[in-house]
Design an enzyme around this catalytic site. Structure first.
Site, PDB file in Angstrom:
ATOM      1  N   PRO A 237      25.816 -16.319  14.038  1.00  0.00           N
ATOM      2  CG  PRO A 237      23.849 -17.067  15.024  1.00  0.00           C
ATOM      3  CD  PRO A 237      24.992 -17.526  14.158  1.00  0.00           C
ATOM      4  CG  ASN A 238      23.864 -12.295  17.693  1.00  0.00           C
ATOM      5  OD1 ASN A 238      23.345 -11.287  17.237  1.00  0.00           O
ATOM      6  ND2 ASN A 238      23.163 -13.355  18.031  1.00  0.00           N
TER       7      ASN A 238
ATOM      8  NE  ARG B  13      26.866 -11.897  21.410  1.00  0.00           N
ATOM      9  CZ  ARG B  13      26.901 -13.172  21.095  1.00  0.00           C
ATOM     10  NH1 ARG B  13      27.868 -13.628  20.308  1.00  0.00           N
ATOM     11  NH2 ARG B  13      25.982 -13.995  21.505  1.00  0.00           N
TER      12      ARG B  13
ATOM     13  CE1 TYR C  28      30.290 -15.287  23.659  1.00  0.00           C
ATOM     14  CE2 TYR C  28      28.857 -13.409  24.071  1.00  0.00           C
ATOM     15  CZ  TYR C  28      29.026 -14.766  23.909  1.00  0.00           C
ATOM     16  OH  TYR C  28      27.962 -15.622  24.008  1.00  0.00           O
TER      17      TYR C  28
ATOM     18  CG  ASN D 272      31.631 -19.484  17.734  1.00  0.00           C
ATOM     19  OD1 ASN D 272      30.518 -19.923  18.039  1.00  0.00           O
ATOM     20  ND2 ASN D 272      32.286 -18.632  18.500  1.00  0.00           N
TER      21      ASN D 272
ATOM     22  CB  ALA E 189      22.348 -18.598  19.272  1.00  0.00           C
TER      23      ALA E 189
ATOM     24  CD  GLU F 287      30.418 -27.551  19.188  1.00  0.00           C
ATOM     25  OE1 GLU F 287      30.567 -28.796  19.203  1.00  0.00           O
ATOM     26  OE2 GLU F 287      29.536 -26.969  19.826  1.00  0.00           O
TER      27      GLU F 287
ATOM     28  CG  HIS G  63      31.180 -22.852  21.650  1.00  0.00           C
ATOM     29  ND1 HIS G  63      30.181 -22.296  20.890  1.00  0.00           N
ATOM     30  CD2 HIS G  63      31.052 -24.197  21.522  1.00  0.00           C
ATOM     31  CE1 HIS G  63      29.475 -23.261  20.346  1.00  0.00           C
ATOM     32  NE2 HIS G  63      29.976 -24.420  20.706  1.00  0.00           N
TER      33      HIS G  63
ATOM     34  NE  ARG H  42      27.590 -17.750  28.447  1.00  0.00           N
ATOM     35  CZ  ARG H  42      27.412 -17.121  27.283  1.00  0.00           C
ATOM     36  NH1 ARG H  42      28.119 -17.473  26.221  1.00  0.00           N
ATOM     37  NH2 ARG H  42      26.529 -16.155  27.195  1.00  0.00           N
TER      38      ARG H  42
HETATM   39  C1  DQA Z   1      29.242 -18.826  21.637  1.00  0.00           C
HETATM   40  C2  DQA Z   1      28.368 -19.452  22.745  1.00  0.00           C
HETATM   41  C3  DQA Z   1      26.927 -19.514  22.300  1.00  0.00           C
HETATM   42  O1  DQA Z   1      26.135 -20.072  23.333  1.00  0.00           O
HETATM   43  C4  DQA Z   1      26.415 -18.123  22.009  1.00  0.00           C
HETATM   44  O2  DQA Z   1      25.078 -18.177  21.549  1.00  0.00           O
HETATM   45  C5  DQA Z   1      27.271 -17.379  21.067  1.00  0.00           C
HETATM   46  C6  DQA Z   1      28.719 -17.482  21.214  1.00  0.00           C
HETATM   47  C7  DQA Z   1      30.705 -18.662  22.088  1.00  0.00           C
HETATM   48  O3  DQA Z   1      31.549 -18.462  21.220  1.00  0.00           O
HETATM   49  O4  DQA Z   1      30.996 -18.677  23.286  1.00  0.00           O
HETATM   50  O5  DQA Z   1      26.800 -16.605  20.240  1.00  0.00           O
HETATM   51  O6  DQA Z   1      29.247 -19.708  20.519  1.00  0.00           O
END
Ligand code: DQA
Length: 142
Positions: free
Chosen positions: A9-10, A17, A22, A71, A74, A95, A97, A104
């Protein structure tokens, strides 16, 4: 060798964003460059904002000879369903990020998926995906 990158998501909003966290690069243009760097690897990409759709995708590809870079956004911090899906499949999952989640907020420090992934790469910006790709290449050589 086949690699599937899955973004949760996102992450469709990368480049737009929260650029201070990011970055300014959209994932599509990053992917073009990544594919150029690895011409011998078949890299495909999937993104969804929906937990169940991500679970379905893992089921669909997870029994094929493919390495998965995930990735989960959230959902990393909330989803038992994604953790169970990763446990259920046979394909290796790394995994990823973009940000260093450990630097964070506290709620980002816990990952439901870390214990069921091969490993985690976080904090290197979009280069986290390339580092995960290198890790998968090494795993698949073994
Ligand atoms: C993320 C870190 C997550 O905490 C966050 O909710 C994201 C992006 C990252 O790539 O740093 O959406 O996965």
């Amino acid at each position: 060798m086949k690699i599937l990158i899955i973004n949760g998501p996102n992450l469709n909003l990368l480049g737009v964003r929260e650029p201070t966290i990011y970055g300014n690069t959209g994932f599509d243009s990053y992917l073009v460059k990544l594919k150029e760097q690895y011409p011998n690897i078949e890299i495909s990409y999937f993104q969804s904002n929906h937990e169940g759709v991500l679970v379905d995708k893992l089921h669909e590809v997870g029994f094929q000879p493919v390495g998965i870079i995930l990735n989960a956004g959230a959902y990393t911090h909330t989803s038992v369903a994604l953790a169970d899906a990763i446990s259920a499949i046979t394909a290796p999952v790394i995994e990823v990020h973009i940000s260093n989640v450990m630097r964070r907020e506290q709620f980002r420090h816990h990952s439901y998926i870390s214990p069921v992934c091969v490993g985690t790469i976080a904090g290197f910006g979009l280069d986290s995906y390339r580092l995960a790709l290198e890790a998968l290449i090494n795993i698949c050589k073994e």
